[in-house]
Scaffold this active site. Structure first.
Site, short mmCIF file in Angstrom:
data_model
loop_
_atom_site.label_atom_id
_atom_site.label_comp_id
_atom_site.label_asym_id
_atom_site.label_seq_id
_atom_site.Cartn_x
_atom_site.Cartn_y
_atom_site.Cartn_z
N CYS A 1 -9.86 17.46 56.99
CA CYS A 1 -10.59 16.40 56.30
C CYS A 1 -11.28 15.51 57.31
O CYS A 1 -12.15 14.72 56.95
CB CYS A 1 -9.64 15.59 55.44
N SER B 1 -8.77 17.77 47.01
CA SER B 1 -10.20 17.69 46.68
C SER B 1 -10.49 16.54 45.72
O SER B 1 -9.58 16.02 45.05
CB SER B 1 -10.62 19.01 46.01
N GLU C 1 0.16 25.48 46.62
CA GLU C 1 0.57 26.84 46.21
C GLU C 1 0.13 27.88 47.22
O GLU C 1 0.57 29.02 47.19
CB GLU C 1 0.03 27.15 44.81
N LYS C 2 -0.77 27.48 48.15
CA LYS C 2 -1.29 28.46 49.09
C LYS C 2 -0.42 28.62 50.33
O LYS C 2 -0.45 29.64 50.99
CB LYS C 2 -2.71 28.07 49.51
N LYS D 1 5.32 18.46 45.44
CA LYS D 1 4.69 19.74 45.08
C LYS D 1 3.82 20.18 46.25
O LYS D 1 2.73 19.64 46.47
CB LYS D 1 3.84 19.62 43.81
N GLU E 1 -19.07 19.02 50.21
CA GLU E 1 -18.17 19.30 51.34
C GLU E 1 -18.07 20.81 51.50
O GLU E 1 -17.76 21.51 50.52
CB GLU E 1 -16.79 18.71 51.01
N PHE F 1 -3.78 22.46 51.01
CA PHE F 1 -3.37 23.60 51.83
C PHE F 1 -3.59 23.38 53.33
O PHE F 1 -3.05 24.10 54.15
CB PHE F 1 -4.15 24.87 51.40
P1 NAD Z 1 -7.12 21.02 46.02
O1 NAD Z 1 -7.55 19.78 45.35
O2 NAD Z 1 -7.66 22.31 45.54
O3 NAD Z 1 -5.52 21.14 45.90
C1 NAD Z 1 -4.69 20.05 46.25
C2 NAD Z 1 -3.51 20.01 45.29
O4 NAD Z 1 -3.97 19.72 43.98
C3 NAD Z 1 -2.76 21.32 45.21
O5 NAD Z 1 -1.39 21.04 45.24
C4 NAD Z 1 -3.21 21.93 43.90
O6 NAD Z 1 -2.20 22.68 43.28
C5 NAD Z 1 -3.59 20.73 43.06
N1 NAD Z 1 -4.77 20.97 42.20
C6 NAD Z 1 -5.87 21.69 42.51
N2 NAD Z 1 -6.77 21.64 41.51
C7 NAD Z 1 -6.21 20.87 40.54
C8 NAD Z 1 -6.65 20.44 39.26
N3 NAD Z 1 -7.82 20.79 38.77
N4 NAD Z 1 -5.83 19.66 38.54
C9 NAD Z 1 -4.64 19.28 39.02
N5 NAD Z 1 -4.17 19.67 40.23
C10 NAD Z 1 -4.94 20.45 40.98
O7 NAD Z 1 -7.38 20.82 47.58
P2 NAD Z 1 -7.20 21.89 48.74
O8 NAD Z 1 -8.27 22.91 48.64
O9 NAD Z 1 -5.79 22.34 48.81
O10 NAD Z 1 -7.46 20.97 50.02
C11 NAD Z 1 -8.74 20.76 50.58
C12 NAD Z 1 -9.30 19.41 50.17
O11 NAD Z 1 -8.39 18.39 50.57
C13 NAD Z 1 -10.60 19.07 50.86
O12 NAD Z 1 -11.45 18.47 49.93
C14 NAD Z 1 -10.21 18.10 51.94
O13 NAD Z 1 -11.22 17.22 52.37
C15 NAD Z 1 -9.11 17.38 51.26
N6 NAD Z 1 -8.23 16.72 52.21
C16 NAD Z 1 -8.35 15.37 52.34
C17 NAD Z 1 -7.54 14.69 53.24
C18 NAD Z 1 -7.65 13.21 53.39
O14 NAD Z 1 -6.74 12.63 53.96
N7 NAD Z 1 -8.70 12.59 52.91
C19 NAD Z 1 -6.62 15.40 54.02
C20 NAD Z 1 -6.54 16.78 53.85
C21 NAD Z 1 -7.35 17.43 52.93
#
Ligand code: NAD
Length: 519
Positions: free
Chosen positions: A304, A249, A199-200, A196, A404, A172
């Protein structure tokens, strides 16, 4: 506020044109060049985090709809991979122009759905735009190699070929930049794509898809499906999908990495972070404190590459007082309001989690020297706001340090020497980025050599590399071996083929069953 919601919504092509009176529009999928309404019976609300207004809702795409998106991508692949690279690049040239044209609309969508300030939202779009600009040079980036006469009359050369259907799963926090890390590189290499969005906040991705179509991307080359875990699992399991780019994440990233790679897919998975800054006593005080405040609290800490931990070495410890003073001056408000420094965090659950981790720090002995938990923002009383928060005397065994936080919370630690500070960072499981602030070349060089982090800043707080390099997170912040964008990004989205050719007009030398050599 209502007007803001209306203005920022995606065009009627990408969203339900005539939602039932009073109900928010449903975001459409993009399948084979058509923005189609989903037949899903479950939807997830997209909520403005400053107001709780429901901006739109995304469908939990059905399995049939998902399959038709993948088939559209598969059908589009043969013609697209045979489209001249120059023609593919030209679409990226056009796309970058259209993104610039619609920069303000994109930024408004991001602010409405994600919460960050308008200026920061423009930065989100701009850092993605740079990847599109880079993809304009794909012919050069994708070039193979050639060695003439490896043996008599024999040459060997390599070709980088597209993989087929690739997919991207987005977080998101950068609704424009991260989709733009993915599909422009993938499609300009000749792949087709299924994206994809989070969703947020799917709005920016939908607008970008509309712009890509306007730029001339043929039907089926870019497809979008909405959903959550079910859609993600479908992406992992579908044999037609050859590679997955994930950002988000660790929980989701490691699940996707395991599930998809066990099916033989390539996966690049960028995950969570705990980015540290070392502050040496010889650093320039003013510039260092400004950098810590900006990188600790910008985007409400939801980057991140946010600096979430400051390690003060020796005599720099008293700078903390000035840091608190500067953090107190930041303005917390809705991202749409002029002069805002920090917007809200993404959701009520995110706010609760952040507050819980702050409390756990206090309970385990950290000093809460600036507490942003009880902030109330006039006219936005329902927003998910957390003000700048600083926890001091944090130690490595505290939960607030191990996890985190992903909010506007800066942890302060102390070390007696540079060696000790480097040791603290190297023992942390994450390896996205780390910075040092110093005027000593020797300290900077030692840090650069010894630090175990993928992206290193020297007097720079957020070292997100530009697209001619790659985003090189390491340790628990990355799984896979080819990073996003840059040369590694092109390698990720292409399969190398090595060709050995023989063209000679020599008398036959008969049959030899010995291993061929060039001796
Ligand atoms: P998230 O993992 O909750 O969601 C990311 C995607 O994964 C979404 O599209 C979601 O629908 C899907 N998803 C979520 N939980 C899932 C599961 N259990 N099984 C399968 N799919 C799932 O992450 P977020 O809250 O949207 O983003 C924040 C996180 O992203 C933080 O940890 C941040 O550090 C990380 N991030 C990392 C980078 C990088 O380049 N390292 C960049 C941006 C964000």
């Amino acid at each position: 506020i209502a007007a803001l919601g209306a203005v920022s919504r995606m065009s009627t092509a990408a969203a339900d044109a005539s939602p039932a009176r009073g109900s928010p529009p449903a975001v459409r999928n993009l399948i084979g060049g058509e923005f189609v309404e989903s037949r899903a019976d479950s939807f997830v609300d997209v909520v403005n985090p400053a107001t709780q207004e429901v901006v739109s809702r995304i469908p939990l795409t059905t399995d049939e709809e998902f399959k038709s998106a993948v088939h559209a991508a598969k059908r589009a692949f043969p013609a697209w991979r045979n489209t001249p690279i120059t023609a593919r690049q030209r679409i990226m040239f056009k796309l970058q122009e259209l993104i610039r044209r619609d920069m303000d609309k994109l930024a408004l969508s991001i602010t409405t759905e994600q919460g960050k300030t308008l200026k920061d939202a423009q930065g989100d779009v701009f850092r993605g735009l740079e990847v599109v600009e880079h993809a304009c040079g794909m012919a050069t980036l994708q070039m193979g190699e050639f060695v003439s006469n490896v043996s008599h009359g024999i040459d060997t050369y390599s070709i980088r070929e597209p993989l087929g259907v690739c997919a991207g799963i987005c977080p998101f926090n950068f609704p424009a930049m991260i989709p733009l890390w993915m599909f422009p590189v993938a499609v300009t290499c000749g792949n087709t794509f299924v994206l994809k969005p989070s969703e947020k906040d799917p709005g920016a991705a939908m607008m970008l898809a509309e712009l890509a179509m306007e730029a001339g991307l043929p039907d089926g080359v870019l497809n979008i499906v909405h959903g959550t875990t079910g859609t993600v699992n479908n992406i992992c399991d579908d044999d037609n999908i050859k590679a997955i780019s994930f950002v988000g994440s660790n929980t989701a990233g490691m699940h996707i990495y395991g599930r998809a790679s066990s099916k033989g897919k390539r996966v690049q998975s960028n995950m969570g972070a705990k980015n540290h800054a070392i502050i040496m006593p010889d650093a320039s005080v003013d510039a260092t404190l400004n950098a810590l405040v900006a990188a600790g609290f910008g985007a409400a800490g939801q980057r991140c590459m946010a600096l979430s931990t400051a390690v003060f070495v020796g005599d720099s410890k008293p700078w903390e007082d000035e840091l608190i003073k500067r953090a107190k001056t930041l303005k917390v408000n809705a991202g749409i309001e002029p002069g805002t420094d920090l917007g809200p965090v993404i959701s009520r659950q995110a706010k609760e989690r952040i507050c819980r981790l702050i409390q756990s720090g206090v309970d385990s002995g950290a000093r809460l020297v600036l507490d942003g938990r009880n902030i109330v923002v006039p006219s936005y009383e329902d927003g998910n706001f957390v003000g700048p928060t600083i926890l001091s005397d944090v130690t490595a065994n505290m939960k607030c340090y191990e996890e985190e936080i992903f909010g506007p919370v800066l942890l302060c630690m102390q070390a007696d020497s540079l060696e000790e500070a480097i040791k603290i960072i190297n023992e942390n499981k994450y390896g996205n980025g780390a910075s040092i602030f110093t005027t000593s070349g020797a300290s900077a060089r030692k840090f650069q050599n010894e630090i175990e982090a993928g992206q290193v800043g020297i007097n720079v707080p957020i070292p997100v590399p530009l697209p001619f390099f790659s985003f090189t997170g390491s340790k628990a912040s990355f799984a896979g071996d080819l990073n996003f964008y840059g040369k590694a990004g092109v390698q990720f989205y292409t399969q190398i083929k090595t060709v050995t050719q023989q063209w000679k007009d020599l008398p036959s030398q008969g049959v030899s069953l010995a291993m061929p050599t060039s001796q």
